[in-house]
Scaffold this active site. Structure first.
Site, mmCIF file in Angstrom:
data_model
loop_
_atom_site.group_PDB
_atom_site.id
_atom_site.type_symbol
_atom_site.label_atom_id
_atom_site.label_comp_id
_atom_site.label_asym_id
_atom_site.label_seq_id
_atom_site.Cartn_x
_atom_site.Cartn_y
_atom_site.Cartn_z
ATOM 1 N N ASN A 7 55.685 52.630 57.898
ATOM 2 C CA ASN A 7 55.352 53.533 56.845
ATOM 3 C C ASN A 7 56.214 54.301 56.368
ATOM 4 O OD1 ASN A 7 54.022 54.604 54.525
ATOM 5 N ND2 ASN A 7 52.260 55.091 55.868
ATOM 6 N N ARG A 91 54.742 49.402 53.821
ATOM 7 C CA ARG A 91 53.579 49.665 53.087
ATOM 8 C C ARG A 91 54.485 50.107 51.560
ATOM 9 N NH1 ARG A 91 50.329 55.073 52.782
ATOM 10 N NH2 ARG A 91 49.577 54.937 51.776
ATOM 11 N N HIS A 180 45.390 53.219 48.031
ATOM 12 C CA HIS A 180 44.414 52.747 49.111
ATOM 13 C C HIS A 180 44.649 51.319 49.182
ATOM 14 C CE1 HIS A 180 43.396 57.100 49.115
ATOM 15 N NE2 HIS A 180 44.268 57.416 50.200
ATOM 16 N N ARG A 241 44.365 67.868 46.859
ATOM 17 C CA ARG A 241 44.594 67.480 45.714
ATOM 18 C C ARG A 241 43.255 67.284 44.426
ATOM 19 N NH1 ARG A 241 45.949 61.705 47.352
ATOM 20 N NH2 ARG A 241 48.496 62.272 48.693
ATOM 21 N N GLU A 385 44.741 50.300 58.058
ATOM 22 C CA GLU A 385 45.939 49.395 57.140
ATOM 23 C C GLU A 385 47.142 48.674 57.992
ATOM 24 O OE1 GLU A 385 45.524 53.391 55.380
ATOM 25 O OE2 GLU A 385 46.311 52.484 53.682
#
Ligand code: AMP
Length: 397
Positions: A7, A91, A180, A241, A385
């Site tokens: 990743n 990823r 996601h 965010r 993940e």
């Protein structure tokens, strides 16, 4: 077969080496501050002590070389040579409309990921850097791209179109994509497994509540809606965010504060969410929950506002799917934060959920938190993940 999961960020690279047969993590680690002063590699082999190597790491190719050296090191390595890595799973953040599943990387896939960089300028170029660095250091080892957006590609048009002039969709592919996806896919599948049912027969709402946060509606095995949009800024409040807001606020604040669009963009991505709303107290939910428990009113208001929005999305997705069988919490906050889960669960009685509040206090474990007789099953399902990327990589080979 051992699969290396990568990743890659603009100045970081996270990795895990996973034995695909046992699904055990053989080693994991992180390279930080690539190309910046103070770079370092932290390597953690399973069952052995963590190793920290502080040295100049000028680029991602050097970082990947160091990862291979750490994995094959006679003392803290876990394999004898590079030949024991059967494939690399990367990823990749944005797959646009082009990719609805993982793919083996070749020249044309690289070109497509490059072209999609306009939709994810901070992420796709960094992901590509990792792909190129692996190609250089591990020639001949198959590489697979697993896209964050892919699982959401089953969303119907009515869910992904914005109320904007259609020409922007035609010209620039402006629409909702969602992120996601690997986590929403993994958690919804696992939630069905826990109940001993087939995901194809269920209506599942997955609440991925981490520093970045999104919710998805998974009906009969397919995503039909999700809360993030063209970018990960839409939807829930997150650590920093803003999530959904009146678009007119953008211009209003720019004008009042004399900010450029780029500065305003930074505020919405890095200084808003629970960090902004708590008046700078923290983006970390542990701090917010501690402060609220100690009587800090603004921290309590922030947690209430956060949880209210999560509950509103759950309500709207129950309506969108015309019912809900499972609500699954996952990621750092979803797996661990009693303060958030108990606030969200207070709204779920309307859906017929009977919650065992004590079970909400358990951290980081797979657990059904509703009582027998509850109309909807609420559960915690820790996401993984990396394992999901390794599984998809293996499936393609
Ligand atoms: P993630 O992005 O999935 O790693 O999640 C990070 C978020 O999880 C941070 O906001 C943390 O505050 C939150 N988190 C992690 N552990 C806990 C905990 N024990 N209690 C509350 N929040 C937690």
């Amino acid at each position: 077969m051992n699969i290396l999961v990568i990743n890659c960020g603009s100045s970081s690279l996270k990795y895990q080496l996973i034995d695909s047969e046992s699904e055990k993590v053989l080693a994991k680690g992180l390279v930080e501050r690539i190309g910046i002063d103070g770079s370092e590699l932290t390597h953690t082999p399973a069952g052995k002590d963590k190793v920290e190597i502080k040295t100049d790491i000028p680029d991602h190719s050097v970082a990947v070389k160091m990862v291979i050296e750490a994995l094959t090191d006679p003392v803290h390595g876990v394999i004898k040579s590079l030949s024991e890595i059967g494939a690399v799973g990367h990823r990749v953040v944005h797959g646009g409309e082009k990719f609805n599943k993982a793919v083996i990387i070749d020249e044309s896939v690289i070109k497509d990921i490059e072209e999609l960089s306009s939709l994810a300028p901070l992420h796709n170029p960094a992901n590509l850097t990792g792909i190129h660095a692996c190609e250089k250091n591990m020639p001949g080892v198959p590489q697979v791209a697993v896209f964050d957006t892919a699982f959401h590609q089953t969303m119907p048009r009515k869910a992904y179109m914005y109320g904007l002039p259609y020409e922007y969709y035609e010209k620039y592919k402006i629409r909702r994509y969602g992120f996601h996806g690997t986590s929403h896919d993994y958690v919804s599948k696992r939630a069905a497994e826990i109940l001993g049912k087939d995901r194809k027969d269920l209506k599942i709402i997955v609440c991925h509540l981490g520093n970045g946060a999104s919710i998805s509606a998974v009906k009969n095995g397919e995503c039909i809606d999700t809360s993030m949009g063209l970018t990960p800024l839409e939807g829930l409040f997150m650590g920093t965010r803003s999530g959904d807001m009146d678009p007119a606020i953008f211009d209003f604040i720019c004008e009042k504060e004399g900010l450029t669009p780029a500065e305003m963009n930074t505020i919405l991505n890095k200084k808003s969410g629970v960090l902004g709303l708590s008046n700078g107290l923290s983006s970390d939910f542990r701090d917010l929950c501690d402060a609220a428990d100690n009587g800090n009113d603004i921290a309590a208001m922030t947690l209430d506002a956060y949880s209210y929005r999560v509950a509103k999305y759950i309500g709207s997705y129950a309506m969108a799917m015309q019912g809900v069988d499972i609500i699954a919490f996952t990621a750092g906050i979803g797996e661990n934060s009693y303060g958030v889960k108990t606030r969200v669960c207070k709204y779920l009685g309307y859906l017929g959920a009977i919650i065992d509040d004590e079970k909400l206090k358990v951290r980081g474990e797979e657990l059904i938190v509703t009582e027998p007789g509850s109309k909807v099953t609420v559960m915690v399902v820790p996401t993984n993940e990396e394992l999901a990327i390794a599984r998809q990589t293996l499936a393609l080979l």
